[in-house]
Scaffold this motif. Sequence first.
Motif, PDB file in Angstrom:
ATOM      1  N   ILE A 171      23.976 -44.184 119.761  1.00  0.00           N
ATOM      2  CA  ILE A 171      24.722 -44.136 118.420  1.00  0.00           C
ATOM      3  C   ILE A 171      24.008 -43.121 117.657  1.00  0.00           C
ATOM      4  N   LEU A 172      22.776 -42.700 117.964  1.00  0.00           N
ATOM      5  CA  LEU A 172      22.188 -41.531 117.630  1.00  0.00           C
ATOM      6  C   LEU A 172      22.012 -40.139 118.378  1.00  0.00           C
ATOM      7  N   PRO A 173      23.172 -39.238 118.530  1.00  0.00           N
ATOM      8  CA  PRO A 173      23.107 -38.010 119.435  1.00  0.00           C
ATOM      9  C   PRO A 173      22.068 -37.221 118.961  1.00  0.00           C
ATOM     10  N   GLY A 174      21.322 -37.248 118.018  1.00  0.00           N
ATOM     11  CA  GLY A 174      20.507 -36.571 117.324  1.00  0.00           C
ATOM     12  C   GLY A 174      19.157 -37.119 117.170  1.00  0.00           C
ATOM     13  N   ASP A 175      18.805 -38.269 117.883  1.00  0.00           N
ATOM     14  CA  ASP A 175      17.821 -38.862 117.704  1.00  0.00           C
ATOM     15  C   ASP A 175      16.413 -38.220 118.197  1.00  0.00           C
ATOM     16  N   LEU A 176      15.615 -37.939 117.119  1.00  0.00           N
ATOM     17  CA  LEU A 176      14.312 -37.072 117.542  1.00  0.00           C
ATOM     18  C   LEU A 176      13.138 -37.770 118.341  1.00  0.00           C
ATOM     19  N   VAL A 177      13.146 -39.120 118.005  1.00  0.00           N
ATOM     20  CA  VAL A 177      11.922 -40.122 118.324  1.00  0.00           C
ATOM     21  C   VAL A 177      12.052 -40.851 119.685  1.00  0.00           C
ATOM     22  N   GLY A 178      13.116 -41.275 119.858  1.00  0.00           N
ATOM     23  CA  GLY A 178      13.435 -42.273 121.032  1.00  0.00           C
ATOM     24  C   GLY A 178      13.585 -41.617 122.169  1.00  0.00           C
ATOM     25  N   PRO A 179      13.635 -42.286 123.402  1.00  0.00           N
ATOM     26  CA  PRO A 179      13.502 -41.823 124.511  1.00  0.00           C
ATOM     27  C   PRO A 179      14.644 -40.803 124.809  1.00  0.00           C
ATOM     28  N   LYS A 180      14.521 -39.971 125.943  1.00  0.00           N
ATOM     29  CA  LYS A 180      15.493 -39.157 126.103  1.00  0.00           C
ATOM     30  C   LYS A 180      15.757 -39.195 127.704  1.00  0.00           C
ATOM     31  N   TYR A 181      16.830 -38.707 128.230  1.00  0.00           N
ATOM     32  CA  TYR A 181      16.861 -38.522 129.536  1.00  0.00           C
ATOM     33  C   TYR A 181      16.155 -37.320 130.107  1.00  0.00           C
ATOM     34  N   LYS A 182      15.633 -37.674 131.288  1.00  0.00           N
ATOM     35  CA  LYS A 182      14.952 -36.513 131.864  1.00  0.00           C
ATOM     36  C   LYS A 182      16.026 -35.686 132.680  1.00  0.00           C
ATOM     37  N   ALA A 183      15.904 -34.431 132.527  1.00  0.00           N
ATOM     38  CA  ALA A 183      16.804 -33.564 133.207  1.00  0.00           C
ATOM     39  C   ALA A 183      16.538 -33.674 134.931  1.00  0.00           C
ATOM     40  N   ASP A 184      17.755 -34.164 135.465  1.00  0.00           N
ATOM     41  CA  ASP A 184      17.610 -34.430 136.970  1.00  0.00           C
ATOM     42  C   ASP A 184      16.447 -35.407 137.267  1.00  0.00           C
ATOM     43  N   GLY A 185      16.254 -36.451 136.507  1.00  0.00           N
ATOM     44  CA  GLY A 185      15.276 -37.322 136.959  1.00  0.00           C
ATOM     45  C   GLY A 185      13.794 -36.683 136.750  1.00  0.00           C
ATOM     46  N   ASP A 186      13.037 -36.707 137.858  1.00  0.00           N
ATOM     47  CA  ASP A 186      11.640 -36.101 137.975  1.00  0.00           C
ATOM     48  C   ASP A 186      11.681 -34.569 138.725  1.00  0.00           C
ATOM     49  N   SER A 187      12.920 -34.232 138.859  1.00  0.00           N
ATOM     50  CA  SER A 187      12.996 -32.994 139.847  1.00  0.00           C
ATOM     51  C   SER A 187      12.563 -31.816 138.712  1.00  0.00           C
ATOM     52  N   TYR A 188      12.554 -31.969 137.760  1.00  0.00           N
ATOM     53  CA  TYR A 188      12.049 -31.044 136.714  1.00  0.00           C
ATOM     54  C   TYR A 188      10.869 -31.065 135.769  1.00  0.00           C
ATOM     55  N   SER A 189       9.771 -31.955 136.428  1.00  0.00           N
ATOM     56  CA  SER A 189       8.603 -32.166 135.967  1.00  0.00           C
ATOM     57  C   SER A 189       7.761 -31.083 136.299  1.00  0.00           C
ATOM     58  N   ARG A 190       8.132 -29.817 135.480  1.00  0.00           N
ATOM     59  CA  ARG A 190       7.530 -28.709 135.782  1.00  0.00           C
ATOM     60  C   ARG A 190       6.123 -28.633 135.518  1.00  0.00           C
ATOM     61  N   ALA A 191       5.137 -28.052 136.277  1.00  0.00           N
ATOM     62  CA  ALA A 191       3.797 -27.533 136.011  1.00  0.00           C
ATOM     63  C   ALA A 191       3.373 -26.241 136.016  1.00  0.00           C
ATOM     64  N   TRP A 192       2.919 -25.688 134.867  1.00  0.00           N
ATOM     65  CA  TRP A 192       2.552 -24.370 134.786  1.00  0.00           C
ATOM     66  C   TRP A 192       1.353 -23.966 135.713  1.00  0.00           C
ATOM     67  N   ASN A 193       1.414 -22.703 136.249  1.00  0.00           N
ATOM     68  CA  ASN A 193       0.106 -21.957 136.873  1.00  0.00           C
ATOM     69  C   ASN A 193       0.404 -20.657 136.459  1.00  0.00           C
ATOM     70  N   ASP A 194      -0.950 -19.862 135.905  1.00  0.00           N
ATOM     71  CA  ASP A 194      -1.214 -18.893 135.660  1.00  0.00           C
ATOM     72  C   ASP A 194      -0.447 -17.645 136.556  1.00  0.00           C
ATOM     73  N   LYS A 195      -0.445 -17.938 137.837  1.00  0.00           N
ATOM     74  CA  LYS A 195      -0.173 -17.030 138.941  1.00  0.00           C
ATOM     75  C   LYS A 195       1.412 -16.536 138.651  1.00  0.00           C
ATOM     76  N   PHE A 196       1.925 -17.446 137.931  1.00  0.00           N
ATOM     77  CA  PHE A 196       3.302 -17.161 137.667  1.00  0.00           C
ATOM     78  C   PHE A 196       3.806 -15.843 136.785  1.00  0.00           C
ATOM     79  N   TYR A 197       2.680 -15.399 136.173  1.00  0.00           N
ATOM     80  CA  TYR A 197       2.858 -14.334 135.273  1.00  0.00           C
ATOM     81  C   TYR A 197       3.210 -12.997 136.260  1.00  0.00           C
ATOM     82  N   LEU A 198       3.093 -13.204 137.367  1.00  0.00           N
ATOM     83  CA  LEU A 198       3.521 -12.361 138.491  1.00  0.00           C
ATOM     84  C   LEU A 198       4.235 -12.899 139.461  1.00  0.00           C
ATOM     85  N   LEU A 199       5.354 -12.480 139.599  1.00  0.00           N
ATOM     86  CA  LEU A 199       6.110 -13.207 140.709  1.00  0.00           C
ATOM     87  C   LEU A 199       5.728 -12.587 142.326  1.00  0.00           C
TER      88      LEU A 199
END
Length: 563
Positions: A516-544
């Motif tokens: 009922i609230l398509p713009g709900d800012l505080v409630g739970p949201k769907y994870k994009a593709d489940g946990d497939s996009y639980s991305r973790a940053w690593n500084d080595k990414f600044y160079l491919l």
Amino acid sequence: MKNTKIITAILSCMTFFSCSDFLEVEDLDQLTSTTVFVSETDLSYALNQLYTYLPIPNIDNNGNNTLGIVPYFWTDDAIHRGINNGAARQGSDYNWTTTNNVLDAFYRYDALADINYFLEALPNASFVNEDNRERFGAEARFFRAFLYEGMVLAYGDVPLVTEVIDADVYLSRTPRLEVFNFVIQELDEIANILPETYSAQNAGRITKGAALALKARAYLNALGWHSDPTSLYTGAADACKEIIDSGVYSLAPGIEGFSEQFTSASDLVSTETILANIYVPGTRTHELARNLAQKGSWRGSAASYGNNQSRAGYTADFIEEVQTINGLFPKDDVSYNPASPWENRDPRLAVSAVLPGDELPAKSSDSDIYVYQPHPNISPNTDNITGTSNPTGYSFKKYIDYTLDAMDQGDADYKIIRYSEVLLMYAEALAGIGDNAGALTYLDKVRERVGMPKYADIGLPNVSRGTTGNQMIDAILLERRYEFAGEGPQRWFDIWRYKLGDQVIGQVYGIPESTILPGDLVGPKYKADGDSYSRAWNDKFYLLPIHQNILDANPNIEQNPGW
């Protein structure tokens, strides 16, 4: 690496701009690299082929070693879902390896070999108009500088090759600073050769403005590694000021003018196009619209609906940070209504994104209405995000054209650098050298064009996620997110040059779970593709990473740190 691939393009008489009336019929068996690179006509066809090395309008690498807007998915603003092939995620999940082909698409020595071959043939070819010889060379040098600028950003040290070499020559990586300085010097020199404008016959060719804009980009993109940021900001400011002072470019007025930039109506006539990949009828088309269109929407009377289910989605982080018409983040605006979240927002949001509840031409007929609804618990939901569809529920919209006969035959020019980017680069450069008053003026020009309140009137926003520590620059980077959403790699540039990865890259979320609230800012949201996009940053990414195939072929090339 002596290369005659470019002959193929000459034989096809690339109708890229003006293939003119010079074509002569010859026995194809007699055409070789030494017989076709001899006249002004030959070189004009070969030069047209070099334009194909500009980024293409596509969200998939597709193995063609040419990136379109793919780097956009290496950001916090958007993500790609490769539905039929997990490898087609285009790097969105950050599970990068040294054999991931999409990360190799900046490494363009095939294209550089063609450019160097062209430049070596140029002095000895016969020209009717000697002025064209110098201009042809400047255009070719632009493409070489463009490719090297991307390589310096993506890989750091790369071999600097400016002449034709033999295939058995094993080069080492040239220091990043040396390649960067080469790019700047080349752009300085060719800016003094290239015309500011062309006649209608040659509209769309490389201009002085394009060379200066690329120089400004190069200066700012070097901020992440260069030892002298002040010189970089100053260099970018000088380049942008020259473009602005030329009076050649201007912003198309209103949100209508902004929207028109992503349709064929703006092609070759837009006052804000500085560099574009030009659509050529019968020769060059693109399937960007098809790859962006929703499953339930119309894709043209001649469309093939097939198995191509590649989809792009904006993240909740981006959608929820697009300001209201009051110039506030939704979470800070008491007038924001989560039941009607798309009302009274920055007008660019509606141009840039297909949002839940939007009415579109239906797949059954363009005269029928289809309501885009990605929520899995609201029917009908052909574009249910838990199925083979957009992974977030917020879709890309720029360049979608429901009037096309088939959406895999896109006919709009792909805008690579627009005048608004020059204004924002100038603002950023001024802020970098401490001229906040000047920066504010040019930042507000971009906002005012689309009807957003000027920061001079309401004050700068308080950016808390992905901050550089400089409030003015934070506001400029935020504006770049709004202005270039779903359009190109600008957000990727920003994250890389200000080292924001650890602040902004993480789990990707999509639409709220609320029905009922398509713009709900505080409630739970769907994870994009489940946990497939639980991305973790690593500084080595600044160079491919350098692709493993390159390392195997050349023992003198070393891998980037951490890979």
